[in-house]
Design a protein around this motif. Structure first.
Motif, PDB file in Angstrom:
ATOM      1  N   SER A  72       1.021  -1.108  -0.041  1.00 14.46           N
ATOM      2  CA  SER A  72      -0.064   0.173   0.050  1.00 14.46           C
ATOM      3  C   SER A  72       0.757   1.462  -0.074  1.00 14.46           C
ATOM      4  O   SER A  72       2.045   1.132   0.219  1.00 14.46           O
ATOM      5  CB  SER A  72      -0.857   0.041   1.172  1.00 14.46           C
ATOM      6  N   TYR A  73       0.199   2.384  -0.106  1.00 20.85           N
ATOM      7  CA  TYR A  73       0.820   3.673  -0.054  1.00 20.85           C
ATOM      8  C   TYR A  73       1.866   4.019  -1.185  1.00 20.85           C
ATOM      9  O   TYR A  73       2.992   3.812  -0.722  1.00 20.85           O
ATOM     10  CB  TYR A  73       1.272   3.905   1.407  1.00 20.85           C
ATOM     11  N   PRO A  74       1.561   3.820  -2.447  1.00 17.80           N
ATOM     12  CA  PRO A  74       2.411   4.357  -3.418  1.00 17.80           C
ATOM     13  C   PRO A  74       2.976   5.731  -3.033  1.00 17.80           C
ATOM     14  O   PRO A  74       2.253   6.647  -3.037  1.00 17.80           O
ATOM     15  CB  PRO A  74       1.453   4.496  -4.618  1.00 17.80           C
ATOM     16  N   ALA A  75       4.286   5.624  -3.159  1.00 18.60           N
ATOM     17  CA  ALA A  75       5.216   6.956  -2.540  1.00 18.60           C
ATOM     18  C   ALA A  75       6.150   7.327  -3.304  1.00 18.60           C
ATOM     19  O   ALA A  75       6.719   6.734  -3.980  1.00 18.60           O
ATOM     20  CB  ALA A  75       5.527   6.723  -1.136  1.00 18.60           C
ATOM     21  N   GLY A  76       6.400   8.648  -3.322  1.00 15.44           N
ATOM     22  CA  GLY A  76       7.556   9.222  -3.892  1.00 15.44           C
ATOM     23  C   GLY A  76       8.819   9.287  -2.768  1.00 15.44           C
ATOM     24  O   GLY A  76       8.219   9.352  -1.516  1.00 15.44           O
ATOM     25  N   TRP A  77       9.901   9.017  -2.788  1.00 15.59           N
ATOM     26  CA  TRP A  77      10.977   9.155  -1.955  1.00 15.59           C
ATOM     27  C   TRP A  77      11.680  10.222  -1.955  1.00 15.59           C
ATOM     28  O   TRP A  77      12.435  10.720  -3.176  1.00 15.59           O
ATOM     29  CB  TRP A  77      11.871   7.848  -2.040  1.00 15.59           C
ATOM     30  N   ILE A  78      11.823  11.319  -1.021  1.00 16.51           N
ATOM     31  CA  ILE A  78      12.409  12.387  -0.978  1.00 16.51           C
ATOM     32  C   ILE A  78      13.586  12.366   0.065  1.00 16.51           C
ATOM     33  O   ILE A  78      13.239  11.928   1.345  1.00 16.51           O
ATOM     34  CB  ILE A  78      11.659  13.560  -0.654  1.00 16.51           C
ATOM     35  N   LEU A  97       4.734  20.044   9.636  1.00 18.45           N
ATOM     36  CA  LEU A  97       3.853  21.352   9.665  1.00 18.45           C
ATOM     37  C   LEU A  97       3.841  21.827   8.439  1.00 18.45           C
ATOM     38  O   LEU A  97       2.636  22.004   7.806  1.00 18.45           O
ATOM     39  CB  LEU A  97       4.428  22.247  10.895  1.00 18.45           C
ATOM     40  N   ALA A  98       4.729  22.026   7.577  1.00 18.83           N
ATOM     41  CA  ALA A  98       4.714  22.587   6.118  1.00 18.83           C
ATOM     42  C   ALA A  98       3.992  21.593   5.278  1.00 18.83           C
ATOM     43  O   ALA A  98       3.210  22.003   4.708  1.00 18.83           O
ATOM     44  CB  ALA A  98       6.079  22.724   5.858  1.00 18.83           C
ATOM     45  N   LEU A  99       4.256  20.137   5.516  1.00 21.76           N
ATOM     46  CA  LEU A  99       3.462  19.420   4.729  1.00 21.76           C
ATOM     47  C   LEU A  99       2.161  19.130   4.904  1.00 21.76           C
ATOM     48  O   LEU A  99       1.189  19.011   4.203  1.00 21.76           O
ATOM     49  CB  LEU A  99       4.121  17.989   4.514  1.00 21.76           C
ATOM     50  N   THR A 100       1.783  19.331   6.319  1.00 17.67           N
ATOM     51  CA  THR A 100       0.261  19.315   6.667  1.00 17.67           C
ATOM     52  C   THR A 100      -0.367  20.443   6.167  1.00 17.67           C
ATOM     53  O   THR A 100      -1.437  20.388   5.677  1.00 17.67           O
ATOM     54  CB  THR A 100       0.357  19.308   8.304  1.00 17.67           C
ATOM     55  N   ASP A 101       0.232  21.637   6.149  1.00 12.66           N
ATOM     56  CA  ASP A 101      -0.373  22.930   5.677  1.00 12.66           C
ATOM     57  C   ASP A 101      -0.853  22.767   4.460  1.00 12.66           C
ATOM     58  O   ASP A 101      -1.752  23.259   3.895  1.00 12.66           O
ATOM     59  CB  ASP A 101       0.419  24.221   6.081  1.00 12.66           C
ATOM     60  N   ALA A 102      -0.054  21.916   3.572  1.00 15.54           N
ATOM     61  CA  ALA A 102      -0.207  21.728   2.161  1.00 15.54           C
ATOM     62  C   ALA A 102      -1.067  20.580   1.891  1.00 15.54           C
ATOM     63  O   ALA A 102      -1.469  19.984   0.673  1.00 15.54           O
ATOM     64  CB  ALA A 102       1.093  21.664   1.408  1.00 15.54           C
ATOM     65  N   GLY A 103      -1.759  19.830   3.081  1.00 16.39           N
ATOM     66  CA  GLY A 103      -2.372  18.823   3.099  1.00 16.39           C
ATOM     67  C   GLY A 103      -1.756  17.397   2.459  1.00 16.39           C
ATOM     68  O   GLY A 103      -2.348  16.707   1.600  1.00 16.39           O
ATOM     69  N   ILE A 104      -0.513  17.156   2.446  1.00 13.02           N
ATOM     70  CA  ILE A 104       0.421  16.238   2.017  1.00 13.02           C
ATOM     71  C   ILE A 104       0.654  15.219   3.352  1.00 13.02           C
ATOM     72  O   ILE A 104       1.365  15.762   4.241  1.00 13.02           O
ATOM     73  CB  ILE A 104       1.483  16.606   1.427  1.00 13.02           C
ATOM     74  N   SER A 105       0.192  14.080   3.153  1.00 12.77           N
ATOM     75  CA  SER A 105       1.023  12.967   4.249  1.00 12.77           C
ATOM     76  C   SER A 105       2.330  12.757   3.901  1.00 12.77           C
ATOM     77  O   SER A 105       2.899  12.726   2.897  1.00 12.77           O
ATOM     78  CB  SER A 105       0.091  11.677   4.058  1.00 12.77           C
ATOM     79  N   CYS A 106       2.894  12.287   5.085  1.00 13.32           N
ATOM     80  CA  CYS A 106       4.404  12.174   5.001  1.00 13.32           C
ATOM     81  C   CYS A 106       4.669  11.027   5.962  1.00 13.32           C
ATOM     82  O   CYS A 106       4.470  11.071   7.098  1.00 13.32           O
ATOM     83  CB  CYS A 106       5.230  13.423   5.348  1.00 13.32           C
ATOM     84  N   ASN A 107       5.649  10.006   5.805  1.00 19.24           N
ATOM     85  CA  ASN A 107       6.390   8.981   6.546  1.00 19.24           C
ATOM     86  C   ASN A 107       7.729   9.350   6.592  1.00 19.24           C
ATOM     87  O   ASN A 107       8.260   9.325   5.556  1.00 19.24           O
ATOM     88  CB  ASN A 107       5.866   7.693   6.135  1.00 19.24           C
ATOM     89  N   VAL A 108       8.157   9.760   7.546  1.00 20.73           N
ATOM     90  CA  VAL A 108       9.667  10.025   7.713  1.00 20.73           C
ATOM     91  C   VAL A 108      10.367   8.819   8.217  1.00 20.73           C
ATOM     92  O   VAL A 108       9.984   8.444   9.413  1.00 20.73           O
ATOM     93  CB  VAL A 108       9.746  11.285   8.973  1.00 20.73           C
ATOM     94  N   VAL A 109      11.542   8.767   7.992  1.00 19.35           N
ATOM     95  CA  VAL A 109      12.460   7.626   8.218  1.00 19.35           C
ATOM     96  C   VAL A 109      13.865   8.406   8.395  1.00 19.35           C
ATOM     97  O   VAL A 109      14.322   8.994   7.553  1.00 19.35           O
ATOM     98  CB  VAL A 109      12.710   6.474   7.017  1.00 19.35           C
ATOM     99  N   ALA A 110      14.434   8.184   9.548  1.00 16.56           N
ATOM    100  CA  ALA A 110      15.851   9.069   9.659  1.00 16.56           C
ATOM    101  C   ALA A 110      16.770   7.948   9.573  1.00 16.56           C
ATOM    102  O   ALA A 110      17.033   6.708  10.203  1.00 16.56           O
ATOM    103  CB  ALA A 110      16.039   9.200  11.221  1.00 16.56           C
ATOM    104  N   GLY A 111      17.822   8.248   8.698  1.00 15.30           N
ATOM    105  CA  GLY A 111      18.926   7.450   8.571  1.00 15.30           C
ATOM    106  C   GLY A 111      20.084   8.265   9.205  1.00 15.30           C
ATOM    107  O   GLY A 111      20.015   9.133   9.754  1.00 15.30           O
ATOM    108  N   PHE A 112      21.224   7.491   8.977  1.00 17.48           N
ATOM    109  CA  PHE A 112      22.557   8.030   9.573  1.00 17.48           C
ATOM    110  C   PHE A 112      22.613   9.271   9.389  1.00 17.48           C
ATOM    111  O   PHE A 112      23.173  10.167  10.123  1.00 17.48           O
ATOM    112  CB  PHE A 112      23.683   7.092   9.965  1.00 17.48           C
ATOM    113  N   HIS A 113      22.644   9.771   8.162  1.00 17.25           N
ATOM    114  CA  HIS A 113      23.114  10.803   7.353  1.00 17.25           C
ATOM    115  C   HIS A 113      22.168  11.784   7.084  1.00 17.25           C
ATOM    116  O   HIS A 113      22.241  12.947   7.208  1.00 17.25           O
ATOM    117  CB  HIS A 113      23.995  10.550   6.404  1.00 17.25           C
ATOM    118  N   HIS A 114      20.990  11.319   6.957  1.00 18.08           N
ATOM    119  CA  HIS A 114      19.937  12.111   6.265  1.00 18.08           C
ATOM    120  C   HIS A 114      18.700  11.544   6.660  1.00 18.08           C
ATOM    121  O   HIS A 114      18.275  10.313   7.127  1.00 18.08           O
ATOM    122  CB  HIS A 114      20.123  12.011   4.372  1.00 18.08           C
TER     123      HIS A 114
END
Length: 141
Positions: A72-78, A97-114
């Motif tokens: 599920s959740y076809p996504a673009g990776w930024i 907050l910025a993405l919420t204001d634009a109505g865009i859902s987001c799943n965040v993953v923290a890598g070691f560098h980025h």
């Protein structure tokens, strides 16, 4: 300074935001889970998360389809090109907050560098624009 890389990771929120440099990676990524925690042959997940219910995989959609995985959740990776410190405070909140204001859902993953963001595939370019605007506003302010 990071003892593993010799590079200093950024923790100042204003600097992090002004230097986001969001990069949209090519392809379409999906979320799937495998209950036996075994990655199917031919699948190369870009993220794995061990959960009680199974191993979550984030992988290119064609690989999920080829492996017969329900997904599920076809996504673009930024990828945020700023080298963020793992203990930096506020970056995820500001981006959310910025993405919420634009109505865009987001799943965040923290890598070691980025930090890596998975957003709806059909709104990925828009999400990059929102993040670039956030960076410009942070740099100007």
């Amino acid at each position: 300074m990071d003892s593993l890389t010799g590079v200093t990771a950024e923790s100042d929120l204003r600097t992090l935001l002004s230097d986001l440099r969001p990069e949209l990676r090519p392809g379409r990524y999906v979320f799937a889970t495998v209950p036996d925690a075994v990655v199917p042959a031919g699948a190369s997940p870009v993220v794995t998360v061990g959960e009680t219910e199974g191993l979550t995989l984030v992988l290119p959609e064609p690989e999920a389809v080829a492996a017969g995985l329900s997904h599920s959740y076809p996504a673009g990776w930024i990828t945020l090109r700023v080298h963020s410190a793992l203990d930096a405070v506020g970056l995820t909140a500001a981006i959310s907050l910025a993405l919420t204001d634009a109505g865009i859902s987001c799943n965040v993953v923290a890598g070691f560098h980025h930090d890596h963001l998975f957003v709806p595939h059909d709104r990925a370019a828009e999400a990059v624009t929102v993040l670039e605007r956030l960076a410009a506003e942070s740099d100007a302010g």
